[in-house]
Motif scaffolding. Structure first.
Motif, PDB file in Angstrom:
ATOM      1  N   GLY A  79       6.760  -6.717 -21.273  1.00  8.75           N
ATOM      2  CA  GLY A  79       7.082  -6.663 -20.583  1.00  8.75           C
ATOM      3  C   GLY A  79       6.389  -4.741 -19.974  1.00  8.75           C
ATOM      4  N   ASP A  80       5.930  -4.617 -21.308  1.00  3.85           N
ATOM      5  CA  ASP A  80       5.548  -3.099 -21.763  1.00  3.85           C
ATOM      6  C   ASP A  80       3.869  -3.326 -20.913  1.00  3.85           C
ATOM      7  OD1 ASP A  80       5.070  -4.074 -24.123  1.00  3.85           O
ATOM      8  OD2 ASP A  80       6.093  -1.765 -24.635  1.00  3.85           O
ATOM      9  N   THR A  81       3.789  -4.348 -21.087  1.00  4.28           N
ATOM     10  CA  THR A  81       1.629  -4.374 -21.203  1.00  4.28           C
ATOM     11  C   THR A  81       1.382  -4.960 -19.872  1.00  4.28           C
ATOM     12  OG1 THR A  81       2.212  -4.952 -23.308  1.00  4.28           O
ATOM     13  CG2 THR A  81       0.396  -5.891 -22.410  1.00  4.28           C
ATOM     14  N   GLU A 126      21.342  -8.742 -29.142  1.00  2.00           N
ATOM     15  CA  GLU A 126      21.301  -7.885 -30.366  1.00  2.00           C
ATOM     16  C   GLU A 126      19.509  -7.864 -30.250  1.00  2.00           C
ATOM     17  OE1 GLU A 126      22.211  -7.641 -34.389  1.00  2.00           O
ATOM     18  OE2 GLU A 126      23.200  -9.430 -33.559  1.00  2.00           O
ATOM     19  N   MET A 127      19.225  -6.610 -30.935  1.00  4.73           N
ATOM     20  CA  MET A 127      17.321  -6.516 -30.726  1.00  4.73           C
ATOM     21  C   MET A 127      16.899  -7.063 -31.753  1.00  4.73           C
ATOM     22  SD  MET A 127      16.648  -5.972 -27.891  1.00  4.73           S
ATOM     23  CE  MET A 127      17.963  -5.274 -26.745  1.00  4.73           C
ATOM     24  N   LEU A 128      16.501  -8.670 -32.201  1.00  6.05           N
ATOM     25  CA  LEU A 128      16.401  -8.555 -33.660  1.00  6.05           C
ATOM     26  C   LEU A 128      14.640  -8.832 -33.714  1.00  6.05           C
ATOM     27  CD1 LEU A 128      19.243 -11.771 -34.526  1.00  6.05           C
ATOM     28  CD2 LEU A 128      18.585  -8.781 -34.541  1.00  6.05           C
ATOM     29  N   PRO A 152      14.969   1.117 -18.219  1.00  2.00           N
ATOM     30  CA  PRO A 152      14.493   0.571 -19.166  1.00  2.00           C
ATOM     31  C   PRO A 152      13.186   0.444 -19.211  1.00  2.00           C
ATOM     32  CG  PRO A 152      15.418  -0.403 -16.443  1.00  2.00           C
ATOM     33  CD  PRO A 152      16.293  -0.009 -16.878  1.00  2.00           C
ATOM     34  N   LYS A 153      11.977   0.682 -20.364  1.00  2.00           N
ATOM     35  CA  LYS A 153      10.976   0.789 -19.786  1.00  2.00           C
ATOM     36  C   LYS A 153      10.598   0.197 -18.813  1.00  2.00           C
ATOM     37  CE  LYS A 153       8.450  -0.137 -23.718  1.00  2.00           C
ATOM     38  NZ  LYS A 153       8.017  -0.438 -25.021  1.00  2.00           N
ATOM     39  N   ALA A 154      11.071  -1.540 -18.448  1.00  2.00           N
ATOM     40  CA  ALA A 154       9.547  -1.883 -17.713  1.00  2.00           C
ATOM     41  C   ALA A 154       9.919  -1.610 -16.495  1.00  2.00           C
ATOM     42  CB  ALA A 154       9.883  -3.406 -17.674  1.00  2.00           C
ATOM     43  N   ILE A 169       8.794 -12.985 -19.943  1.00  2.00           N
ATOM     44  CA  ILE A 169       8.692 -11.474 -20.111  1.00  2.00           C
ATOM     45  C   ILE A 169       9.836 -11.010 -20.834  1.00  2.00           C
ATOM     46  CG2 ILE A 169       7.686  -9.489 -18.897  1.00  2.00           C
ATOM     47  CD1 ILE A 169       6.928 -10.455 -16.569  1.00  2.00           C
ATOM     48  N   PRO A 170       9.672 -10.651 -22.061  1.00  2.00           N
ATOM     49  CA  PRO A 170      10.245  -9.786 -22.982  1.00  2.00           C
ATOM     50  C   PRO A 170      10.809  -8.707 -22.208  1.00  2.00           C
ATOM     51  CG  PRO A 170       8.711 -10.701 -23.993  1.00  2.00           C
ATOM     52  CD  PRO A 170       7.913 -10.690 -22.893  1.00  2.00           C
ATOM     53  N   ALA A 171      11.369  -8.304 -22.131  1.00  2.00           N
ATOM     54  CA  ALA A 171      11.765  -6.998 -21.698  1.00  2.00           C
ATOM     55  C   ALA A 171      13.654  -6.226 -21.754  1.00  2.00           C
ATOM     56  CB  ALA A 171      11.936  -6.760 -20.007  1.00  2.00           C
ATOM     57  N   ALA A 172      13.889  -6.409 -23.163  1.00  2.00           N
ATOM     58  CA  ALA A 172      15.392  -5.902 -23.684  1.00  2.00           C
ATOM     59  C   ALA A 172      14.951  -5.108 -24.836  1.00  2.00           C
ATOM     60  CB  ALA A 172      15.395  -7.545 -24.603  1.00  2.00           C
ATOM     61  N   GLY A 173      14.413  -4.534 -24.873  1.00  2.00           N
ATOM     62  CA  GLY A 173      13.920  -3.544 -25.641  1.00  2.00           C
ATOM     63  C   GLY A 173      14.448  -2.015 -25.065  1.00  2.00           C
ATOM     64  N   MET A 174      14.882  -1.088 -25.957  1.00  2.00           N
ATOM     65  CA  MET A 174      15.646   0.195 -26.168  1.00  2.00           C
ATOM     66  C   MET A 174      13.835   1.387 -25.688  1.00  2.00           C
ATOM     67  SD  MET A 174      18.144   0.510 -28.259  1.00  2.00           S
ATOM     68  CE  MET A 174      19.172   1.954 -27.436  1.00  2.00           C
ATOM     69  N   GLY A 175      13.015   0.677 -26.212  1.00  2.00           N
ATOM     70  CA  GLY A 175      11.748   1.776 -25.383  1.00  2.00           C
ATOM     71  C   GLY A 175      12.103   3.012 -25.680  1.00  2.00           C
ATOM     72  N   THR A 176      12.673   3.147 -27.456  1.00  2.00           N
ATOM     73  CA  THR A 176      13.626   4.532 -27.644  1.00  2.00           C
ATOM     74  C   THR A 176      11.774   5.641 -28.127  1.00  2.00           C
ATOM     75  OG1 THR A 176      12.191   3.500 -30.082  1.00  2.00           O
ATOM     76  CG2 THR A 176      14.828   3.746 -29.597  1.00  2.00           C
ATOM     77  N   ARG A 177      11.164   4.760 -28.166  1.00  2.00           N
ATOM     78  CA  ARG A 177       9.317   6.281 -27.955  1.00  2.00           C
ATOM     79  C   ARG A 177       9.372   6.758 -26.617  1.00  2.00           C
ATOM     80  NH1 ARG A 177       5.147   2.255 -29.363  1.00  2.00           N
ATOM     81  NH2 ARG A 177       6.731   0.305 -28.400  1.00  2.00           N
ATOM     82  N   LEU A 178       9.947   6.088 -25.861  1.00  2.00           N
ATOM     83  CA  LEU A 178      10.033   6.717 -24.087  1.00  2.00           C
ATOM     84  C   LEU A 178      10.905   7.826 -23.966  1.00  2.00           C
ATOM     85  CD1 LEU A 178       7.677   4.373 -22.242  1.00  2.00           C
ATOM     86  CD2 LEU A 178       6.848   6.865 -23.101  1.00  2.00           C
TER      87      LEU A 178
HETATM   88  P1  UTP Z   1       8.325  -3.063 -28.229  1.00  2.00           P
HETATM   89  O1  UTP Z   1       9.307  -2.880 -29.721  1.00  2.00           O
HETATM   90  O2  UTP Z   1       6.937  -2.223 -28.575  1.00  2.00           O
HETATM   91  O3  UTP Z   1       9.321  -2.321 -27.485  1.00  2.00           O
HETATM   92  O4  UTP Z   1       8.079  -4.295 -27.857  1.00  2.00           O
HETATM   93  P2  UTP Z   1      11.152  -1.442 -27.584  1.00  2.00           P
HETATM   94  O5  UTP Z   1      11.713  -1.957 -28.235  1.00  2.00           O
HETATM   95  O6  UTP Z   1      11.390  -0.943 -26.263  1.00  2.00           O
HETATM   96  O7  UTP Z   1      10.196   0.426 -27.847  1.00  2.00           O
HETATM   97  P3  UTP Z   1      10.471   1.227 -29.019  1.00  2.00           P
HETATM   98  O8  UTP Z   1       9.848   0.710 -30.074  1.00  2.00           O
HETATM   99  O9  UTP Z   1      12.090   1.330 -29.435  1.00  2.00           O
HETATM  100  O10 UTP Z   1       9.511   2.368 -28.655  1.00  2.00           O
HETATM  101  C1  UTP Z   1       7.595  -4.813 -26.880  1.00  2.00           C
HETATM  102  C2  UTP Z   1       8.321  -5.264 -26.006  1.00  2.00           C
HETATM  103  O11 UTP Z   1       9.250  -6.741 -26.939  1.00  2.00           O
HETATM  104  C3  UTP Z   1      10.082  -6.424 -26.184  1.00  2.00           C
HETATM  105  C4  UTP Z   1       9.829  -4.710 -25.241  1.00  2.00           C
HETATM  106  O12 UTP Z   1      11.298  -5.526 -24.770  1.00  2.00           O
HETATM  107  C5  UTP Z   1       8.762  -4.521 -25.274  1.00  2.00           C
HETATM  108  O13 UTP Z   1       8.834  -5.048 -23.699  1.00  2.00           O
HETATM  109  N1  UTP Z   1      11.736  -6.975 -26.463  1.00  2.00           N
HETATM  110  C6  UTP Z   1      11.056  -6.103 -27.974  1.00  2.00           C
HETATM  111  C7  UTP Z   1      12.244  -7.788 -26.912  1.00  2.00           C
HETATM  112  O14 UTP Z   1      12.520  -8.234 -25.919  1.00  2.00           O
HETATM  113  N2  UTP Z   1      13.791  -8.259 -27.888  1.00  2.00           N
HETATM  114  C8  UTP Z   1      13.321  -7.896 -29.379  1.00  2.00           C
HETATM  115  O15 UTP Z   1      14.303  -7.918 -29.831  1.00  2.00           O
HETATM  116  C9  UTP Z   1      12.026  -6.478 -28.986  1.00  2.00           C
END
Ligand code: UTP
Length: 324
Positions: free
Chosen positions: A105-107, A80-82, A22-24, A5-14
């Motif tokens: 992780g957001d689905t 790094e979110m790559l 974390p968004k998750a 489960i990828p859940a590293a992102g910053m969730g900027t849209r939220l």
């Molecule tokens: P999203 O691009 O929708 O999530 O990636 P985000 O980056 O958290 O949200 P925004 O776009 O800034 O609002 C979908 C899923 O993939 C994970 C995110 O955590 C999310 O669960 N993801 C995405 C990673 O784990 N690493 C990444 O480099 C990109």
């Protein structure tokens, strides 16, 4: 089989809700988004998890150990979110060459997971959408995928990738992603999973699809509220139908519902609420809210309408209740 489960992102849209969380872990229909995913997968027979963490990763780790102390889990940090392809690749050692199931992780999917996990080939969950240009898209040849394209300007089909992937040939994916990353083959600035999957296809590896009707993405404000609504349909929490109310919420002189989630410790006094997610320890007083997101320990007082306020924020309308 393990789930990745990828859940590293910053969730900027939220934002602002994801400025400190974390968004998750945001609540929807009574539990964190990740809780819905993990519960569904445990029920489907998944016996271990690899979770990719980054932004606010420690809180994901703490939450998981507290909620699922018995469940096998490994956390992998993506520094790094790559991109999604890079996120999966960081977990290559934790997964190894075994088949695995990946879900974002957001689905949240309400799918027949058992048959999806039993698919013979690699299998990608898809859904028909009106405008596929925002998504990864697949083009079919008979029952098999003929092409993966990320956010195409001219979509070859309207079958969008919903964010759930059964990968049987894990080593082929790791090799494809290693090539993409080591040779810096970025697409829109990121290392895309769809490019890795396309490389696998080019090597003759087969992919089937699993059509999914009930796909709930929680990545944006509107979809978070919509997901809360759909998941609460038909539910009941004490006297409140189509709602999820934590046990120690104080509700006084209020009409709650439909489609309201209220987290622990919140106080609701003299309110009418519908389509709302109210965070832990929030206070909503003398207000009439719909389509609203209220963060942890936030205060809304004397307000009518739709609000989206983050943790610890306060919103008090100047008008008196009689003027509303
Ligand atoms: P999203 O691009 O929708 O999530 O990636 P985000 O980056 O958290 O949200 P925004 O776009 O800034 O609002 C979908 C899923 O993939 C994970 C995110 O955590 C999310 O669960 N993801 C995405 C990673 O784990 N690493 C990444 O480099 C990109």
């Amino acid at each position: 089989m393990k789930a990745l489960i990828p859940a590293a992102g910053m969730g900027t849209r939220l934002r602002p809700h994801t400025l400190n969380k974390p968004k998750a872990l945001l609540p929807v229909a009574g539990k964190p988004i990740l809780g819905h995913i993990v519960d569904d997968l445990l029920e489907a027979g998944i016996d271990g998890f690899v979770i990719i963490i980054g932004f606010c990763g420690d809180s994901v780790r703490e939450w998981f150990h507290k909620e699922y102390p018995e469940v096998d889990v490994t956390f992998v940090e993506q520094a790094e979110m790559l991109g999604l392809g890079h996120a999966l690749w960081t977990a290559r050692e934790a997964i190894g060459d075994n088949p695995f199931f990946c879900i974002l992780g957001d689905t949240i999917l309400k799918a027949d997971y058992a048959s999806l996990l039993a698919a013979e080939d690699n299998c990608i969950a898809v859904r028909e959408v009106d405008d596929p240009r925002r998504f990864g898209v697949v083009r079919m040849d008979g029952d098999s995928i003929a092409e993966f394209v990320e956010k195409p300007e001219i979509p070859p089909s309207n079958l969008a990738i919903v964010g759930a992937y059964l990968i049987r040939d894990a080593s082929a994916l790791w090799n494809a992603m290693t090539d993409i990353i080591e040779n810096n083959k970025r697409n829109r600035g990121e290392f895309q999973l769809t490019d890795g999957l396309q490389d696998m296809l080019a090597q003759g590896i087969k992919f089937s699809i699993a059509p999914i009707e009930d796909w709930y993405d929680c990545g944006a404000k509107e979809t978070w509220i919509e997901t809360n609504r759909v998941l609460l349909e038909g539910s009941k929490s004490g006297d409140y139908s189509q709602c999820s109310i934590a046990s120690d919420v104080e509700i006084v002189d209020s009409k709650i519902g439909a489609f309201v989630s209220i987290s622990a410790g919140a106080v609701i006094r003299n309110c009418e609420l519908s389509d709302c997610v109210i965070g832990p320890n929030a206070k909503v007083i003398d207000s009439k809210l719909s389509d609203s997101l209220v963060g942890e320990s936030a205060l809304v007082s004397n307000y009518t309408g739709s609000v989206n306020i983050g943790d610890w924020c306060e919103l008090e309308s100047g008008s008196t209740k009689e003027q509303k």
